[in-house]
Write an enzyme that holds these catalytic residues in place. Structure first.
Site, PDB file in Angstrom:
ATOM      1  CE1 TYR A  65      -9.829  21.889  -1.905  1.00 30.68           C
ATOM      2  CE2 TYR A  65     -11.000  23.297  -3.470  1.00 30.68           C
ATOM      3  CZ  TYR A  65     -10.067  23.516  -2.864  1.00 30.68           C
ATOM      4  OH  TYR A  65      -9.121  23.963  -2.799  1.00 30.68           O
ATOM      5  N   GLY A  66     -15.685  19.185  -4.647  1.00 30.70           N
ATOM      6  CA  GLY A  66     -16.736  17.782  -3.917  1.00 30.70           C
ATOM      7  C   GLY A  66     -16.285  17.042  -4.825  1.00 30.70           C
ATOM      8  N   GLY A 159     -11.097  24.562  -8.446  1.00 31.22           N
ATOM      9  CA  GLY A 159     -10.313  26.016  -7.650  1.00 31.22           C
ATOM     10  C   GLY A 159      -8.961  26.455  -6.668  1.00 31.22           C
ATOM     11  N   GLY A 164      -6.350  30.707  -3.074  1.00 29.51           N
ATOM     12  CA  GLY A 164      -5.194  31.412  -2.075  1.00 29.51           C
ATOM     13  C   GLY A 164      -4.792  30.091  -0.895  1.00 29.51           C
ATOM     14  CG  MET A 166      -6.595  31.735   3.454  1.00 32.98           C
ATOM     15  SD  MET A 166      -6.625  33.797   3.454  1.00 32.98           S
ATOM     16  CE  MET A 166      -6.469  33.724   5.015  1.00 32.98           C
ATOM     17  CD  GLU A 403      -8.182  35.882   1.557  1.00 29.23           C
ATOM     18  OE1 GLU A 403      -9.048  35.485   1.560  1.00 29.23           O
ATOM     19  OE2 GLU A 403      -7.371  35.684   0.839  1.00 29.23           O
ATOM     20  CG  HIS A 488     -14.706  32.827  -1.864  1.00 29.05           C
ATOM     21  ND1 HIS A 488     -15.281  33.632  -0.563  1.00 29.05           N
ATOM     22  CD2 HIS A 488     -13.990  32.898  -1.860  1.00 29.05           C
ATOM     23  CE1 HIS A 488     -13.646  34.003   0.135  1.00 29.05           C
ATOM     24  NE2 HIS A 488     -13.028  33.049  -1.039  1.00 29.05           N
ATOM     25  CG  ASN A 526     -11.450  32.454   3.469  1.00 30.74           C
ATOM     26  OD1 ASN A 526     -11.004  32.770   3.914  1.00 30.74           O
ATOM     27  ND2 ASN A 526     -10.751  33.017   2.230  1.00 30.74           N
TER      28      ASN A 526
HETATM   29  P1  FAE Z   1     -14.276  23.482  -7.976  1.00 32.78           P
HETATM   30  O1  FAE Z   1     -13.418  23.659  -7.222  1.00 32.78           O
HETATM   31  O2  FAE Z   1     -15.053  25.109  -8.626  1.00 32.78           O
HETATM   32  O3  FAE Z   1     -14.410  22.552  -9.356  1.00 32.78           O
HETATM   33  C1  FAE Z   1     -15.531  22.485 -10.207  1.00 32.78           C
HETATM   34  C2  FAE Z   1     -14.212  22.197 -11.753  1.00 32.78           C
HETATM   35  O4  FAE Z   1     -15.417  20.825 -12.386  1.00 32.78           O
HETATM   36  C3  FAE Z   1     -13.600  23.116 -11.787  1.00 32.78           C
HETATM   37  O5  FAE Z   1     -12.437  22.000 -12.223  1.00 32.78           O
HETATM   38  C4  FAE Z   1     -14.305  23.050 -13.664  1.00 32.78           C
HETATM   39  O6  FAE Z   1     -13.129  23.563 -14.490  1.00 32.78           O
HETATM   40  C5  FAE Z   1     -15.111  21.988 -13.478  1.00 32.78           C
HETATM   41  N1  FAE Z   1     -16.011  21.664 -14.801  1.00 32.78           N
HETATM   42  C6  FAE Z   1     -17.362  23.047 -14.229  1.00 32.78           C
HETATM   43  N2  FAE Z   1     -18.154  22.442 -15.606  1.00 32.78           N
HETATM   44  C7  FAE Z   1     -17.556  21.526 -16.061  1.00 32.78           C
HETATM   45  C8  FAE Z   1     -18.279  20.862 -17.261  1.00 32.78           C
HETATM   46  N3  FAE Z   1     -19.491  20.899 -17.715  1.00 32.78           N
HETATM   47  N4  FAE Z   1     -17.549  19.691 -18.021  1.00 32.78           N
HETATM   48  C9  FAE Z   1     -16.664  18.569 -16.937  1.00 32.78           C
HETATM   49  N5  FAE Z   1     -16.057  19.872 -16.057  1.00 32.78           N
HETATM   50  C10 FAE Z   1     -16.391  21.002 -15.798  1.00 32.78           C
HETATM   51  O7  FAE Z   1     -15.779  23.374  -7.457  1.00 32.78           O
HETATM   52  N6  FAE Z   1     -11.738  29.502  -1.087  1.00 32.78           N
HETATM   53  C11 FAE Z   1     -10.724  29.311   0.078  1.00 32.78           C
HETATM   54  O8  FAE Z   1     -11.164  28.129   1.062  1.00 32.78           O
HETATM   55  N7  FAE Z   1     -10.065  29.353   0.323  1.00 32.78           N
HETATM   56  C12 FAE Z   1      -9.097  30.543  -0.112  1.00 32.78           C
HETATM   57  O9  FAE Z   1      -8.256  31.062  -0.365  1.00 32.78           O
HETATM   58  C13 FAE Z   1      -9.803  30.796  -1.254  1.00 32.78           C
HETATM   59  N8  FAE Z   1      -9.502  31.472  -2.251  1.00 32.78           N
HETATM   60  C14 FAE Z   1      -9.606  31.719  -3.850  1.00 32.78           C
HETATM   61  C15 FAE Z   1      -8.860  32.337  -4.919  1.00 32.78           C
HETATM   62  C16 FAE Z   1      -9.332  32.561  -5.428  1.00 32.78           C
HETATM   63  C17 FAE Z   1      -8.521  33.402  -6.953  1.00 32.78           C
HETATM   64  C18 FAE Z   1     -10.789  32.015  -6.801  1.00 32.78           C
HETATM   65  C19 FAE Z   1     -11.125  31.784  -7.689  1.00 32.78           C
HETATM   66  C20 FAE Z   1     -11.189  31.383  -5.670  1.00 32.78           C
HETATM   67  C21 FAE Z   1     -11.152  30.790  -3.978  1.00 32.78           C
HETATM   68  N9  FAE Z   1     -11.741  30.429  -3.029  1.00 32.78           N
HETATM   69  C22 FAE Z   1     -10.885  29.502  -1.796  1.00 32.78           C
HETATM   70  C23 FAE Z   1     -12.623  29.189  -3.691  1.00 32.78           C
HETATM   71  C24 FAE Z   1     -12.366  27.649  -3.353  1.00 32.78           C
HETATM   72  O10 FAE Z   1     -11.358  27.880  -4.929  1.00 32.78           O
HETATM   73  C25 FAE Z   1     -13.845  27.199  -4.032  1.00 32.78           C
HETATM   74  O11 FAE Z   1     -14.901  27.765  -3.518  1.00 32.78           O
HETATM   75  C26 FAE Z   1     -13.979  26.074  -4.588  1.00 32.78           C
HETATM   76  O12 FAE Z   1     -12.517  25.312  -5.371  1.00 32.78           O
HETATM   77  C27 FAE Z   1     -15.125  25.312  -5.355  1.00 32.78           C
HETATM   78  O13 FAE Z   1     -15.559  24.145  -5.383  1.00 32.78           O
HETATM   79  P2  FAE Z   1     -15.704  22.877  -5.811  1.00 32.78           P
HETATM   80  O14 FAE Z   1     -16.105  21.945  -5.350  1.00 32.78           O
HETATM   81  O15 FAE Z   1     -17.565  23.560  -5.190  1.00 32.78           O
END
Ligand code: FAE
Length: 547
Positions: A65-66, A159, A164, A166, A403, A488, A526
């Site tokens: 997202y970020g 992520g 999910g 949400m 949830e 999370h 979430n």
């Molecule tokens: P994120 O989306 O984790 O992106 C970081 C990216 O950086 C990833 O693609 C990594 O592979 C990549 N990365 C990491 N280290 C490196 C590196 N050294 N070099 C290159 N790439 C790298 O971060 N949240 C909701 O609000 N609603 C939901 O329904 C929900 N359900 C979820 C269900 C599951 C099973 C999981 C695991 C999470 C869920 N979340 C949910 C949480 C949400 O996906 C999470 O808070 C966000 O994805 C975080 O966003 P960021 O941008 O912080």
């Protein structure tokens, strides 16, 4: 000439099909400023991997997202952006014709470099249900620390690939406790609406909810919440609800109604692959390199920053190491990824002036899972959609928002499953361990007890009203609470503490944090809408002030 200019923009290794499949790009086009799908596809076709020795204007680490928000807005402001992603592109079908595998038949695509699945609900009737898989750069990382396993998405879209969907905006009354240094009016008037529009959030149509077999589990959750005096709240999701109804009617290929959960979604979910990322590509200013993992960031002698990275193959082997320079670097590797990189860089001397708040303030968003066993007259349905649509709010009185989660395994279980977000007050810190050469996290499993106590304010009451009991067979043998994981992760580079009030790492001009690491451990709901909205706010300020 910069490497970017030489190569032309694109998505390295991504096909047109992967990014433009489904309905999400249409919505994205409307909400994200009318990007051209054709332009995004053209960008994808021109893709080549980032070259060793390249110089780039802005390098974004991570495509969640970020990172996606930062890339889009920087590109719209005319900045050439390189996005570096350790996971795969997820645009190529496997031998079954699908890009992603489903919950009940996990294969190598399911987990990041594991030889056995590590499912959050890892038992049924007390029997372990994990299975052997080939080690592969799969989509879901279950990253183990001493006291907790942190689940994260790996691949272009972060992520958003595994979650999910949400899309929950916290109640404004709770916002002061979430991000105390941020003006709530600005967030609720400008940035939350912008984020929700960009993500394509929408609520399940009421008439369909009330009648479809696929949401019997949620209707049971709603009915039981009401009978115990708790409000059941419908919450938006980024799944395309019209598409899901077509799935039900049998007129389109199934995804939410085909047990696609945790390991990616082939059709109806508007992940970032269908919204922010194609919009960023359509600017013609963005390139993405999948299977590239950043390992180091340090000041470059001629100005800007030297970024080292490993190119991986799908077995996780390093096939190339690359050194590039960037004028600006955006850390968007997720709470854990960003925190690990920053702590290591500070404590091994690459970025020694990062302040002592870096690594602090990490929390699990109070995550706790539990199952309840319903009475025989309250079946939850053999057919369950994988997409949650509502929750039980007891935040103010009990510190818990639960949830109502599906358990879509294709048989009647009479189980109600819940993922609760609680006001668990514990915060952990990341630290560099020089003997293992790894970053540790100080979270203790016992700290989950506070979350359990808060979740029980809801479920003890429901059990007492319904005359029911907790399931003890889903997370182990005679184990009631899933207290070993979080979905999370939040914090580790907290806004206005490790950074300034907009994510700048002030000791190093041109370095920014732009992801869940900025949020101090809890969002009350979430988290991804808050992560997206905060990134929209911060990048706007950074661009307006020339970085
Ligand atoms: P994120 O989306 O984790 O992106 C970081 C990216 O950086 C990833 O693609 C990594 O592979 C990549 N990365 C990491 N280290 C490196 C590196 N050294 N070099 C290159 N790439 C790298 O971060 N949240 C909701 O609000 N609603 C939901 O329904 C929900 N359900 C979820 C269900 C599951 C099973 C999981 C695991 C999470 C869920 N979340 C949910 C949480 C949400 O996906 C999470 O808070 C966000 O994805 C975080 O966003 P960021 O941008 O912080």
């Amino acid at each position: 000439m910069s490497a970017t200019a030489r190569r032309g923009p694109g998505v390295r290794g991504l096909s047109r099909r992967g990014f433009l499949a489904g309905t999400g790009s249409v919505l994205g086009a409307a909400a994200l400023g009318g990007f051209s799908a054709a332009k995004a596809a053209a960008a994808a076709r021109r893709a080549t991997p980032i070259g060793n020795g390249a110089h780039v204007q802005a390098l974004v680490i991570g495509t969640g997202y970020g990172g996606s928000v930062a890339a889009l807005r920087l590109a719209q402001a005319g900045v050439a952006v390189e996005m570096i992603e350790m996971g795969m592109a997820w645009d190529t079908p496997g031998s079954d014709g699908k890009i992603f595998c489903n919950l009940t038949s996990p294969d190598q695509r399911s987990f990041w470099l594991r030889t056995e699945t590590k499912q959050p609900v890892g038992y049924f009737l007390g029997i372990p249900i994990d299975r052997a898989i080939a080690s592969y750069t799969g989509i879901l990382d279950a990253e183990d620390f001493a006291g907790i396993t942190v689940y994260q998405g790996r691949g272009i879209g972060g992520g958003s690939l595994v979650n999910g969907g949400m899309a929950v905006t916290p109640k404004q009354a709770n916002f002061g406790a979430i991000l105390p240094s941020v003006d709530p009016n600005e967030m609720y008037n400008v940035y939350y609406p912008r984020a929700n529009a960009g993500l394509g959030a929408g609520v399940i149509p009421n008439g369909w909810f009330n009648t479809t077999q696929w949401y019997e589990f949620a209707r049971v959750g709603q009915k039981q919440a009401g009978r115990s005096g708790f409000p059941f709240e419908f919450v938006p999701d980024v799944y395309d609800w019209n598409y899901m109804q077509q799935e039900d009617a049998g007129t389109v290929p199934r995804s939410a109604l085909a047990q696609e959960l945790l390991y990616g979604n082939n059709y109806g979910k508007k992940s970032l692959q269908k919204t922010y990322i194609p919009a960023a590509l359509a600017t013609g200013k963005v390139n993405i390199s999948p299977l590239h993992k950043v390992t180091s960031v340090s000041p470059a002698s001629g100005g800007g920053y030297t970024v080292l990275m490993n190119q991986l193959d799908t077995s996780g082997n390093v096939v190339a190491t690359k050194e590039v320079t960037a004028d600006k670097v955006v850390f968007a590797a997720g709470s854990v990824g960003t925190s690990k990189l920053l702590v290591q860089m500070r404590d091994t001397g690459q970025l020694p002036n990062l302040n002592d708040q870096v690594g602090q303030g990490w929390g699990d968003n109070g995550n706790i899972m539990v199952g309840r066993a319903n009475q025989i007259w309250d079946p939850t349905g053999a057919n369950q959609s994988t997409i949650p649509c509502g929750g039980i709010d007891n935040w103010t009185a009990g510190g818990a928002f639960a949830e109502v989660a599906p358990l879509p395994i294709g048989i009647e279980t009479w189980a109600s499953l819940y993922l609760s977000i609680t006001r668990n007050p514990h915060r952990a810190q990341f630290s560099w361990n020089s003997s293992t050469q790894k970053v540790d996290l100080s979270w203790q499993q016992a700290w989950k007890q506070d979350g359990i106590t808060m979740a029980k304010t809801i479920f003890d009451k429901i059990n007492s009203t319904e005359g029911t009991i907790y399931r003890t067979d889903l997370f182990g043998t005679y184990k009631t609470w899933q207290d070993e994981i979080t979905y999370h992760p939040l914090g580790g580079a907290v806004l206005n503490q490790a950074t300034d009030n907009y994510g700048r790492l002030t000791a190093y001009p041109g370095l920014y944090v732009m992801d869940g690491a900025l949020i101090p451990g809890n969002t009350s709901v979430n988290p991804f809408v808050t992560i997206t909205a905060l990134a929209e706010r911060n990048i706007e300020n950074i661009i307006a002030n020339g970085g």
